[in-house]
Design a protein around this motif. Structure first.
Motif, short mmCIF file in Angstrom:
data_model
loop_
_atom_site.label_atom_id
_atom_site.label_comp_id
_atom_site.label_asym_id
_atom_site.label_seq_id
_atom_site.Cartn_x
_atom_site.Cartn_y
_atom_site.Cartn_z
N GLU A 189 -14.29 -2.94 -4.20
CA GLU A 189 -13.10 -2.18 -4.57
C GLU A 189 -11.93 -2.55 -3.67
OE1 GLU A 189 -14.43 1.84 -4.34
OE2 GLU A 189 -15.38 1.81 -6.31
N ALA A 190 -10.72 -2.40 -4.23
CA ALA A 190 -9.51 -2.88 -3.57
C ALA A 190 -9.35 -2.35 -2.16
CB ALA A 190 -8.29 -2.51 -4.42
N GLU A 191 -9.56 -1.05 -1.97
CA GLU A 191 -9.32 -0.47 -0.64
C GLU A 191 -10.31 -0.99 0.40
OE1 GLU A 191 -11.36 2.91 -3.03
OE2 GLU A 191 -10.13 1.13 -3.40
N TYR A 192 -11.51 -1.37 -0.03
CA TYR A 192 -12.48 -1.91 0.91
C TYR A 192 -12.17 -3.38 1.25
CZ TYR A 192 -15.09 2.37 0.32
OH TYR A 192 -15.45 3.70 0.32
N ILE A 193 -11.57 -4.08 0.31
CA ILE A 193 -11.09 -5.43 0.61
C ILE A 193 -9.99 -5.35 1.66
CG2 ILE A 193 -9.91 -7.46 -0.33
CD1 ILE A 193 -11.31 -6.81 -3.01
N VAL A 194 -9.07 -4.40 1.48
CA VAL A 194 -8.01 -4.20 2.47
C VAL A 194 -8.63 -3.84 3.82
CG1 VAL A 194 -5.99 -2.82 3.10
CG2 VAL A 194 -6.36 -3.51 0.71
N LEU A 195 -9.57 -2.93 3.83
CA LEU A 195 -10.23 -2.50 5.07
C LEU A 195 -10.90 -3.66 5.80
CD1 LEU A 195 -11.18 -0.29 7.01
CD2 LEU A 195 -13.06 0.20 5.41
N TYR A 198 -19.21 -5.25 7.29
CA TYR A 198 -20.53 -5.17 7.90
C TYR A 198 -20.51 -4.33 9.18
CZ TYR A 198 -20.70 -9.16 4.78
OH TYR A 198 -20.59 -9.97 3.67
N GLN A 199 -19.32 -3.84 9.55
CA GLN A 199 -19.17 -3.03 10.75
C GLN A 199 -18.96 -1.56 10.36
OE1 GLN A 199 -17.35 -5.65 9.87
NE2 GLN A 199 -17.12 -7.14 11.53
N LYS A 200 -19.14 -0.69 11.34
CA LYS A 200 -18.87 0.72 11.12
C LYS A 200 -17.37 0.94 11.05
CE LYS A 200 -23.03 2.57 13.34
NZ LYS A 200 -23.54 3.45 14.43
N TYR A 201 -16.98 1.85 10.19
CA TYR A 201 -15.56 2.20 10.08
C TYR A 201 -15.45 3.70 9.91
CZ TYR A 201 -16.58 2.45 5.07
OH TYR A 201 -17.12 2.77 3.85
N SER A 202 -14.28 4.23 10.19
CA SER A 202 -14.05 5.67 10.11
C SER A 202 -13.31 6.02 8.83
CB SER A 202 -13.23 6.12 11.32
OG SER A 202 -11.92 5.58 11.26
N ASP A 203 -13.29 7.32 8.53
CA ASP A 203 -12.51 7.79 7.40
C ASP A 203 -11.03 7.49 7.60
OD1 ASP A 203 -14.79 8.73 6.19
OD2 ASP A 203 -14.52 10.80 6.88
N ILE A 204 -10.60 7.50 8.87
CA ILE A 204 -9.21 7.20 9.19
C ILE A 204 -8.89 5.75 8.84
CG2 ILE A 204 -7.54 6.97 11.07
CD1 ILE A 204 -8.89 9.36 12.41
N ASP A 205 -9.83 4.84 9.15
CA ASP A 205 -9.65 3.42 8.81
C ASP A 205 -9.49 3.25 7.30
OD1 ASP A 205 -9.90 2.58 11.47
OD2 ASP A 205 -12.08 2.33 11.30
N ALA A 215 -6.24 1.93 4.99
CA ALA A 215 -6.29 0.87 3.98
C ALA A 215 -5.66 1.34 2.67
CB ALA A 215 -7.73 0.42 3.76
N LYS A 216 -5.98 2.56 2.28
CA LYS A 216 -5.41 3.10 1.04
C LYS A 216 -3.89 3.25 1.16
CE LYS A 216 -9.55 5.70 -0.35
NZ LYS A 216 -10.12 7.05 -0.60
N GLN A 217 -3.43 3.70 2.31
CA GLN A 217 -1.99 3.90 2.51
C GLN A 217 -1.23 2.58 2.50
OE1 GLN A 217 -0.13 6.70 2.42
NE2 GLN A 217 -2.09 7.60 1.78
N LEU A 218 -1.89 1.51 2.95
CA LEU A 218 -1.25 0.20 2.87
C LEU A 218 -1.01 -0.20 1.42
CD1 LEU A 218 -2.92 -1.93 5.69
CD2 LEU A 218 -0.48 -1.59 5.33
N LEU A 219 -1.99 0.07 0.56
CA LEU A 219 -1.81 -0.19 -0.87
C LEU A 219 -0.68 0.66 -1.44
CD1 LEU A 219 -5.53 -0.51 -2.02
CD2 LEU A 219 -3.81 -2.33 -2.02
N VAL A 220 -0.64 1.91 -1.05
CA VAL A 220 0.42 2.81 -1.52
C VAL A 220 1.79 2.29 -1.07
CG1 VAL A 220 1.40 5.13 -1.31
CG2 VAL A 220 -1.07 4.84 -1.60
N SER A 221 1.87 1.84 0.19
CA SER A 221 3.16 1.37 0.72
C SER A 221 3.65 0.12 0.00
CB SER A 221 3.03 1.08 2.22
OG SER A 221 2.23 -0.07 2.46
N LEU A 222 2.72 -0.64 -0.61
CA LEU A 222 3.09 -1.84 -1.35
C LEU A 222 3.24 -1.55 -2.85
CD1 LEU A 222 0.85 -4.50 0.42
CD2 LEU A 222 3.33 -4.28 0.57
N GLY A 223 3.29 -0.26 -3.20
CA GLY A 223 3.47 0.12 -4.60
C GLY A 223 2.25 -0.12 -5.45
N ALA A 224 1.07 -0.11 -4.83
CA ALA A 224 -0.16 -0.45 -5.55
C ALA A 224 -1.20 0.67 -5.48
CB ALA A 224 -0.74 -1.74 -4.96
#
Length: 259
Positions: free
Chosen positions: A95-101, A111-118, A122-131
């Motif tokens: 999914e797009a947001e995980y590719i960004v992440l 393959y690494q641990k990530y947080s909900d904040i991370d 990633a989602k906010q970066l897509l939003v900021s680019l109008g996506a």
């Protein structure tokens, strides 16, 4: 600090000089376009900047780090690079947001641990680019232009100091191209936007925000300087070695048309 500095750089392969006498500097705050036809040497220069190739002679400094005296893996973490070859390596079912992440970890897949904040970043970066509409969509169903936007967001996830866009409009139709260029303009409005290096062989993609242009032909620098000084008919006639006319587009963009 300079973003990069080529000093009399040459690249020789099988006794052929593919890049010759490259002298080029990018200062902090400058955004550049690299203009050249296929085979001019653009990709070789990008591969040097990213540490995939080493100069045969001369000095190369990127983000203050002199090649031969720095850790290339550490340096590459400070550079974002969006290219056709990267697009082909992305997992089709992701999914797009995980590719960004994944850009946070400079990996294909996560393959690494990530947080909900991370993930939210990633989602906010897509939003900021109008996506915003791409959130939750898998990569394989995205259009070519949407894929490029996801990969730009992925590159920004690592907060790079230099972002290289290698022919990002390749394969896009007219409307997808204009949409992507608008997203790039939008990205550069952010306070923490990285220095931009935009590589193309189409003058109409050179946005006004790209203050300088490097023209490369046959492995040598033809000219370099301010955008307004180089996007002129006399200069481009000499550069392409064929007669051309310039069509003025909106937003002070210019399209080259062969005569």
């Amino acid at each position: 600090m300079e973003i990069l500095a080529f000093e009399q750089v040459q690249f020789i392969r099988q006794q052929n000089a593919l890049l010759q006498d490259i002298d080029w500097r990018i200062k902090t705050g400058e955004d550049w376009a690299v203009l050249g036809l296929n085979g001019a040497g653009k990709s070789l220069m990008l591969n040097m900047i990213s540490g995939n190739l080493w100069p045969s002679s001369g000095k190369l400094t990127v983000l203050g780090q002199l090649f031969g005296e720095t850790s290339i893996p550490d340096l590459t973490k400070r550079i974002g690079w969006v290219s056709q070859s990267l697009q082909e390596r992305i997992h089709r079912e992701e999914e797009a947001e995980y590719i960004v992440l994944s850009g946070k970890f400079a990996s294909i897949g996560i393959y690494q641990k990530y947080s909900d904040i991370d993930l939210e970043e990633a989602k906010q970066l897509l939003v900021s680019l109008g996506a915003k509409k791409l959130i939750g969509k898998v990569y394989q169903v995205l259009s070519q232009g949407e894929k490029q936007i996801v990969l730009i967001a992925r590159a920004l996830m690592a907060k790079p100091e230099l972002l290289i866009l290698d022919e990002p409009c390749n394969g896009l139709d007219l409307f997808a191209r204009e949409d992507l260029l608008a997203r790039i303009e939008q990205m550069k409005q952010a306070k923490d936007a990285p220095s931009l290096l935009y590589v193309t062989h189409h003058t109409e993609e050179i946005l006004p925000l790209l203050s300088h242009i490097l023209m490369i032909r046959d492995g040598k620098i033809f000219k370099q300087g301010k955008r307004e000084d180089l996007l002129k008919e006399a200069v481009l006639n000499d550069f392409y070695q064929r007669p051309i006319t310039i069509h003025e587009m909106r937003d002070n963009r210019r399209m080259v048309i062969p005569k």
